[in-house]
Design an enzyme around this catalytic site. Structure first.
Site, PDB file in Angstrom:
ATOM      1  CD  GLU A 113      -3.028   1.180   1.948  1.00 23.88           C
ATOM      2  OE1 GLU A 113      -3.431   2.219   2.352  1.00 23.88           O
ATOM      3  OE2 GLU A 113      -3.574   0.215   2.320  1.00 23.88           O
TER       4      GLU A 113
ATOM      5  CD  GLU B 279       1.696   8.765   4.628  1.00 28.26           C
ATOM      6  OE1 GLU B 279       2.304  10.035   4.233  1.00 28.26           O
ATOM      7  OE2 GLU B 279       0.894   8.171   4.056  1.00 28.26           O
TER       8      GLU B 279
ATOM      9  CG  ASP C 205      -2.091  15.850  -3.075  1.00 29.32           C
ATOM     10  OD1 ASP C 205      -2.699  16.554  -3.798  1.00 29.32           O
ATOM     11  OD2 ASP C 205      -1.464  16.805  -2.326  1.00 29.32           O
TER      12      ASP C 205
ATOM     13  CE  LYS D 285      -4.328  26.169  -6.530  1.00 26.22           C
ATOM     14  NZ  LYS D 285      -3.541  27.235  -5.757  1.00 26.22           N
TER      15      LYS D 285
ATOM     16  CG  ASP E  32     -12.142  12.225  -2.433  1.00 24.14           C
ATOM     17  OD1 ASP E  32     -11.108  12.540  -2.761  1.00 24.14           O
ATOM     18  OD2 ASP E  32     -12.366  12.682  -1.038  1.00 24.14           O
TER      19      ASP E  32
ATOM     20  CD  GLU F 109     -14.725   5.403   0.666  1.00 22.27           C
ATOM     21  OE1 GLU F 109     -15.412   4.810  -0.257  1.00 22.27           O
ATOM     22  OE2 GLU F 109     -13.793   4.608   1.212  1.00 22.27           O
TER      23      GLU F 109
END
Length: 238
Positions: A68, A93, A143, A147, A179, A219
């Site tokens: 992940e 991460e 992320d 823009k 999302d 989410e």
């Protein structure tokens, strides 16, 4: 823990600046997160090195491996590790508070099939993940860089799709979720043109959210803001 990126230099000794999909920010660790890093990183943490991992040795067994990328605070990753003790999970991460939170949750849950890294996932993929070693790669709510001038920072690009394919076993799956509709469309465009993949959607678009993916904090936030959610699953076929 090592730095989240590795300094690179050209032949003249000048620093090479990569376009990265994240902004480096340390953030303030809570006492609990710092304690988890101090106590549990030696047990579950994996330091970055420029050498390939031996995944069976890392986990102490032969089992399907799920990677992940960008697990946030780690709640859904720990939940999946609990729900699937027959699989091994490696989470990456870049933000240390999230790593600390994940380690704390993993310890409380008593999972032993989870390892974590605090480093740039692209570098980890390039240097540490053996080819054809992963059964699934998960990328949930990255992320969106909404823009237009920042779209080059989106992690899902043609080169990244190719790198993931090389690390997946044949029949391994790359599962993405977002999302942000524009990013979902971008992901779909990139992946439908990426060689060596098959879209697992019946209509070659998105798949219903599988029950295997726990609802994430991002989410829930998106649902409160009225956002939709889009899941994409692509199987490596060659």
């Amino acid at each position: 823990m090592n730095d989240v990126i590795t300094a690179e230099f050209d032949e003249n000794g000048r620093a090479i600046r990569r376009i990265r999909s994240f902004v480096r920010r340390q953030g303030r660790l809570t006492k609990g997160q710092q304690l988890a890093l101090d106590e549990y990183w030696p047990l579950m943490g994996v330091e970055f090195t420029p050498e390939a991992l031996d995944l069976p040795t890392l986990f102490g067994r032969e089992a399907p491996v799920v990677l992940e990328i960008g697990f946030g605070m780690g709640a859904s990753l720990v939940a999946m590790a609990q729900q699937h003790p027959e699989r091994d999970f490696l989470g990456i991460e870049v933000h240390s508070p999230g790593v600390g939170a994940c380690l704390s949750s993993a310890h409380e849950a008593g999972v032993n099939n989870l390892r974590v890294m605090c480093h740039d996932a692209v570098e980890v993929l390039e240097r540490m993940i053996p080819d054809a070693s992963l059964d699934m790669v998960q990328l949930f709510f990255p992320d969106p860089w909404h823009k237009a001038r920042h779209h080059k920072r989106r992690i899902v690009q043609s080169a990244f799709a190719g790198r993931i394919r090389g690390k997946l076993k044949i029949s391994g799956v790359f599962h993405m979720a977002t999302d942000w509709e524009n990013y979902a469309e971008h992901m779909l465009e990139v992946m439908n043109h990426a060689p060596g993949y098959r879209n697992l959607s019946d209509d070659n678009t998105y798949v219903p959210r599988p029950d295997s993916r726990p609802v994430t904090k991002f989410e829930l936030r998106g649902q409160r803001l009225g956002h939709g959610n889009w899941d994409l699953m692509f199987e490596r076929v060659e």
